[in-house]
Every structure is written in structure tokens, then in C-alpha cells.
Design a protein around this motif. Structure first.
Motif, PDB file in Angstrom:
ATOM      1  N   LEU A 154       3.529   1.667 -16.155  1.00  0.00           N
ATOM      2  CA  LEU A 154       5.123   1.591 -16.559  1.00  0.00           C
ATOM      3  C   LEU A 154       6.017   2.828 -16.203  1.00  0.00           C
ATOM      4  CD1 LEU A 154       4.588   0.009 -19.934  1.00  0.00           C
ATOM      5  CD2 LEU A 154       5.181  -1.200 -18.518  1.00  0.00           C
ATOM      6  N   ALA A 155       5.197   3.802 -16.202  1.00  0.00           N
ATOM      7  CA  ALA A 155       5.910   4.810 -16.054  1.00  0.00           C
ATOM      8  C   ALA A 155       6.611   4.765 -14.371  1.00  0.00           C
ATOM      9  CB  ALA A 155       5.348   6.375 -15.912  1.00  0.00           C
ATOM     10  N   GLY A 156       5.263   4.153 -13.654  1.00  0.00           N
ATOM     11  CA  GLY A 156       6.014   4.091 -12.589  1.00  0.00           C
ATOM     12  C   GLY A 156       7.371   3.056 -12.142  1.00  0.00           C
ATOM     13  N   LEU A 157       6.976   1.960 -12.840  1.00  0.00           N
ATOM     14  CA  LEU A 157       8.193   0.977 -12.743  1.00  0.00           C
ATOM     15  C   LEU A 157       9.394   1.650 -13.594  1.00  0.00           C
ATOM     16  CD1 LEU A 157       5.955  -2.123 -13.374  1.00  0.00           C
ATOM     17  CD2 LEU A 157       6.688  -1.920 -11.378  1.00  0.00           C
ATOM     18  N   GLY A 158       9.304   2.172 -14.440  1.00  0.00           N
ATOM     19  CA  GLY A 158      11.284   3.109 -14.739  1.00  0.00           C
ATOM     20  C   GLY A 158      11.023   3.099 -13.916  1.00  0.00           C
ATOM     21  N   ILE A 159      10.893   4.647 -12.912  1.00  0.00           N
ATOM     22  CA  ILE A 159      10.973   5.801 -12.197  1.00  0.00           C
ATOM     23  C   ILE A 159      11.650   5.145 -11.167  1.00  0.00           C
ATOM     24  CG2 ILE A 159      10.597   7.379 -10.636  1.00  0.00           C
ATOM     25  CD1 ILE A 159       8.352   8.244 -12.547  1.00  0.00           C
ATOM     26  N   THR A 160      11.231   3.778 -10.718  1.00  0.00           N
ATOM     27  CA  THR A 160      11.122   3.096  -9.574  1.00  0.00           C
ATOM     28  C   THR A 160      13.389   2.343 -10.393  1.00  0.00           C
ATOM     29  OG1 THR A 160       9.567   3.047  -9.196  1.00  0.00           O
ATOM     30  CG2 THR A 160      11.054   1.046  -8.251  1.00  0.00           C
ATOM     31  N   GLY A 161      12.317   1.448 -11.413  1.00  0.00           N
ATOM     32  CA  GLY A 161      13.768   1.226 -11.881  1.00  0.00           C
ATOM     33  C   GLY A 161      15.122   2.136 -12.479  1.00  0.00           C
ATOM     34  N   LEU A 162      15.264   3.064 -12.919  1.00  0.00           N
ATOM     35  CA  LEU A 162      15.651   4.173 -12.527  1.00  0.00           C
ATOM     36  C   LEU A 162      16.992   4.772 -11.424  1.00  0.00           C
ATOM     37  CD1 LEU A 162      17.335   6.506 -14.683  1.00  0.00           C
ATOM     38  CD2 LEU A 162      15.951   8.101 -14.367  1.00  0.00           C
ATOM     39  N   ALA A 163      16.054   4.715 -10.435  1.00  0.00           N
ATOM     40  CA  ALA A 163      16.323   4.458  -8.887  1.00  0.00           C
ATOM     41  C   ALA A 163      17.214   4.062  -8.909  1.00  0.00           C
ATOM     42  CB  ALA A 163      15.498   5.455  -8.065  1.00  0.00           C
ATOM     43  N   VAL A 165      -3.468   3.705 -18.977  1.00  0.00           N
ATOM     44  CA  VAL A 165      -3.092   3.141 -17.604  1.00  0.00           C
ATOM     45  C   VAL A 165      -1.798   1.886 -17.485  1.00  0.00           C
ATOM     46  CG1 VAL A 165      -4.418   1.324 -15.938  1.00  0.00           C
ATOM     47  CG2 VAL A 165      -5.686   2.909 -17.042  1.00  0.00           C
ATOM     48  N   ASN A 166      -1.570   1.537 -18.785  1.00  0.00           N
ATOM     49  CA  ASN A 166      -0.627   0.926 -19.130  1.00  0.00           C
ATOM     50  C   ASN A 166       0.673   2.032 -18.898  1.00  0.00           C
ATOM     51  OD1 ASN A 166      -1.895  -1.643 -18.713  1.00  0.00           O
ATOM     52  ND2 ASN A 166      -1.993  -1.234 -21.089  1.00  0.00           N
ATOM     53  N   ASN A 167       0.496   2.703 -19.768  1.00  0.00           N
ATOM     54  CA  ASN A 167       1.639   3.879 -19.972  1.00  0.00           C
ATOM     55  C   ASN A 167       1.817   4.649 -18.482  1.00  0.00           C
ATOM     56  OD1 ASN A 167       1.579   3.563 -22.190  1.00  0.00           O
ATOM     57  ND2 ASN A 167       0.936   5.292 -22.916  1.00  0.00           N
ATOM     58  N   TYR A 186       1.149  -0.528   0.353  1.00  0.00           N
ATOM     59  CA  TYR A 186       0.278  -0.424   0.224  1.00  0.00           C
ATOM     60  C   TYR A 186       0.696   1.274   0.434  1.00  0.00           C
ATOM     61  CZ  TYR A 186      -3.366   3.774   1.638  1.00  0.00           C
ATOM     62  OH  TYR A 186      -4.223   4.117   1.661  1.00  0.00           O
ATOM     63  N   PRO A 187       1.070   2.842  -0.975  1.00  0.00           N
ATOM     64  CA  PRO A 187      -0.820   2.656  -1.371  1.00  0.00           C
ATOM     65  C   PRO A 187      -0.050   2.116  -3.506  1.00  0.00           C
ATOM     66  CG  PRO A 187       1.013   4.481  -1.516  1.00  0.00           C
ATOM     67  CD  PRO A 187       1.071   3.653  -0.659  1.00  0.00           C
ATOM     68  N   PHE A 188       0.878   1.482  -3.616  1.00  0.00           N
ATOM     69  CA  PHE A 188       1.131   1.143  -4.894  1.00  0.00           C
ATOM     70  C   PHE A 188      -0.439   0.146  -4.738  1.00  0.00           C
ATOM     71  CE2 PHE A 188       4.882   2.485  -2.676  1.00  0.00           C
ATOM     72  CZ  PHE A 188       4.818   3.903  -3.837  1.00  0.00           C
ATOM     73  N   ASN A 189      -0.330  -0.756  -4.390  1.00  0.00           N
ATOM     74  CA  ASN A 189      -1.270  -1.568  -4.798  1.00  0.00           C
ATOM     75  C   ASN A 189      -2.420  -1.338  -5.274  1.00  0.00           C
ATOM     76  OD1 ASN A 189      -2.452  -0.540  -2.693  1.00  0.00           O
ATOM     77  ND2 ASN A 189      -3.111  -2.771  -1.257  1.00  0.00           N
ATOM     78  N   VAL A 190      -3.518   0.163  -5.378  1.00  0.00           N
ATOM     79  CA  VAL A 190      -3.951   1.492  -6.185  1.00  0.00           C
ATOM     80  C   VAL A 190      -3.982   0.575  -7.840  1.00  0.00           C
ATOM     81  CG1 VAL A 190      -4.462   3.343  -6.037  1.00  0.00           C
ATOM     82  CG2 VAL A 190      -4.282   2.377  -3.977  1.00  0.00           C
ATOM     83  N   GLY A 191      -2.963   0.931  -8.078  1.00  0.00           N
ATOM     84  CA  GLY A 191      -2.535   1.098  -9.731  1.00  0.00           C
ATOM     85  C   GLY A 191      -2.862  -0.173  -9.944  1.00  0.00           C
ATOM     86  N   ASN A 192      -2.693  -1.413  -9.318  1.00  0.00           N
ATOM     87  CA  ASN A 192      -2.445  -3.035  -9.487  1.00  0.00           C
ATOM     88  C   ASN A 192      -4.445  -2.718  -9.415  1.00  0.00           C
ATOM     89  OD1 ASN A 192      -2.820  -5.587 -10.014  1.00  0.00           O
ATOM     90  ND2 ASN A 192      -2.726  -6.389  -8.444  1.00  0.00           N
ATOM     91  N   ALA A 193      -4.992  -2.871  -8.585  1.00  0.00           N
ATOM     92  CA  ALA A 193      -6.594  -2.412  -8.377  1.00  0.00           C
ATOM     93  C   ALA A 193      -7.133  -1.757  -9.723  1.00  0.00           C
ATOM     94  CB  ALA A 193      -7.266  -1.964  -7.151  1.00  0.00           C
TER      95      ALA A 193
END
Length: 201
Positions: free
Chosen positions: A102-111, A97-99, A74-81
Motif C-alpha cells: 500500500l505504501a508503494g501504491l500510495g507513493i506512486t499515486g502521490l507522484a 506485507v500489505n502495508n 519487473y521488478p515490481f511484480n516481486v511485491g505481488n509474488a
């Protein structure tokens, strides 16, 4: 080429060694002083670098685990919902929604990649500081050896009254012969014949 004696060769070698040692001391002394700065004046201390390195590696591993467990946190499970909700997907559009996800995953991966890069840079700086510290100690030893050699050279120079400050010994002054001294009372225009001297007018 004129042959030189062993004494001349040894004296020349002695002078060149003295000059070489002085030049090396002039180069190594500022470098040794710069490398022997105390730890308080360094940019980053070794302990800070070790803590930074460990922290960045921990954040890297934590970031990978976070990316895997993101749908359950939580609160990232909201994206999955939102992703699995047909009604919200129809309103916002499934592509949007997909973009977003994917943007959230991309920012996390870059960090995560940045944390890994910072950790590796901290390790490289720490290893380089250790090398510089060892180099400073070695230069200090070399300067001590050069100082001992210079003291020995100065002792030999004073004992034998040598002049090794230049490449070659100063030239000896030529002795003046009595026949080479000009006579100011003698005139080249005088003509001497027998015992009589005739003067040109």
C-alpha cells in the motif's frame, strides 16, 4: 455660486483633461515597459511551458497505467509474488506485507497527482503570459493615443498662449489706482484749517 461662461467651463475642462492624461501616462508608462520585456528575459518561455505541460500530462496518464500494470512489470511484480506467498507472508507478517504494498501504491499515486498539478500550473502560467502579452500591446496602443492627444493639447496651448499646467489660470495682477498710493510726505497728525496749517507738537 457665481455663474461661469462657456469659455471658462471649456478652459477648465481642457486643463483637467490635460492633467488627467499626464497622470495616466505616468501610471501606464512603467507598466507598459515592464510588460513589453522580450521573451529572452522572461522567467519561462512559452515553448518550455508547452513542453512541460505535455510532459506532465503524459506522466500523469503513464502513472495511472503503471499503477494498473504494476503486478506484471519487473521488478515490481516481486511485491505481488511476496503478497501471494504463504511462506514469506508468515515470516514477515501479512500486515507488514500489505502495508509495504500500500505504501508503494500510495507513493506512486502521490507522484501521479503531483504531475497532474504541475501540468495544470504550467497551463495556467502559459495562459497568464498570453494575457499579459496582450495587455502590454494594448497599453502600448493607449500610450500612443495619449501621446497624440498630448501633442494636440500642446499645439493648442502654444497657439492660444494658454497655461494649462495647473488647475487654474494664474491670478491677474490688480492694477493700482493713483488714489490708492500712499503719500509718504503726508502726516495724519497734521491739522488743516482754511489756508493755514497748524502742526501739533
Amino acid at each position: 455660486m457665481a455663474l461661469t461662461t462657456l469659455k471658462d467651463d471649456l478652459l477648465q475642462e481642457f486643463r483637467e483633461e490635460c492633467i488627467m492624461i499626464r497622470e495616466q501616462m505616468e501610471m501606464l508608462d512603467p507598466l507598459g515597459t515592464a510588460l513589453r520585456k522580450p521573451a529572452a528575459q522572461r522567467l519561462i518561455s512559452t515553448s518550455t511551458l508547452i513542453i512541460t505541460e505535455i510532459l506532465c500530462y503524459a506522466l500523469f496518464l503513464g502513472g495511472i497505467a503503471f499503477m494498473v500494470m504494476m503486478p506484471q512489470i519487473y521488478p515490481f511484480n516481486v511485491g505481488n509474488a511476496i503478497y501471494h506467498s504463504q511462506e514469506i507472508g508468515n515470516k514477515l507478517g501479512s500486515v507488514n506485507v500489505n502495508n509495504f504494498l500500500l505504501a508503494g501504491l500510495g507513493i506512486t499515486g502521490l507522484a501521479v497527482i503531483l504531475f497532474l498539478a504541475i501540468g495544470r500550473m504550467a497551463r495556467a502560467i502559459r495562459l497568464k503570459n498570453e494575457i499579459l502579452h496582450d495587455a502590454g500591446k494594448d497599453i502600448k496602443v493607449i500610450l500612443g493615443m495619449h501621446l497624440e492627444r498630448m501633442a494636440a493639447i500642446d499645439t493648442i496651448e502654444q497657439r492660444h498662449m494658454l497655461n494649462v499646467s495647473g488647475i487654474s489660470m494664474p491670478a491677474e495682477k490688480n492694477k493700482v489706482k493713483i488714489n490708492d498710493v500712499a503719500n509718504p510726505g503726508y502726516d495724519e497728525d497734521e491739522q488743516v484749517s482754511g489756508n493755514t496749517i497748524t502742526w501739533k507738537m
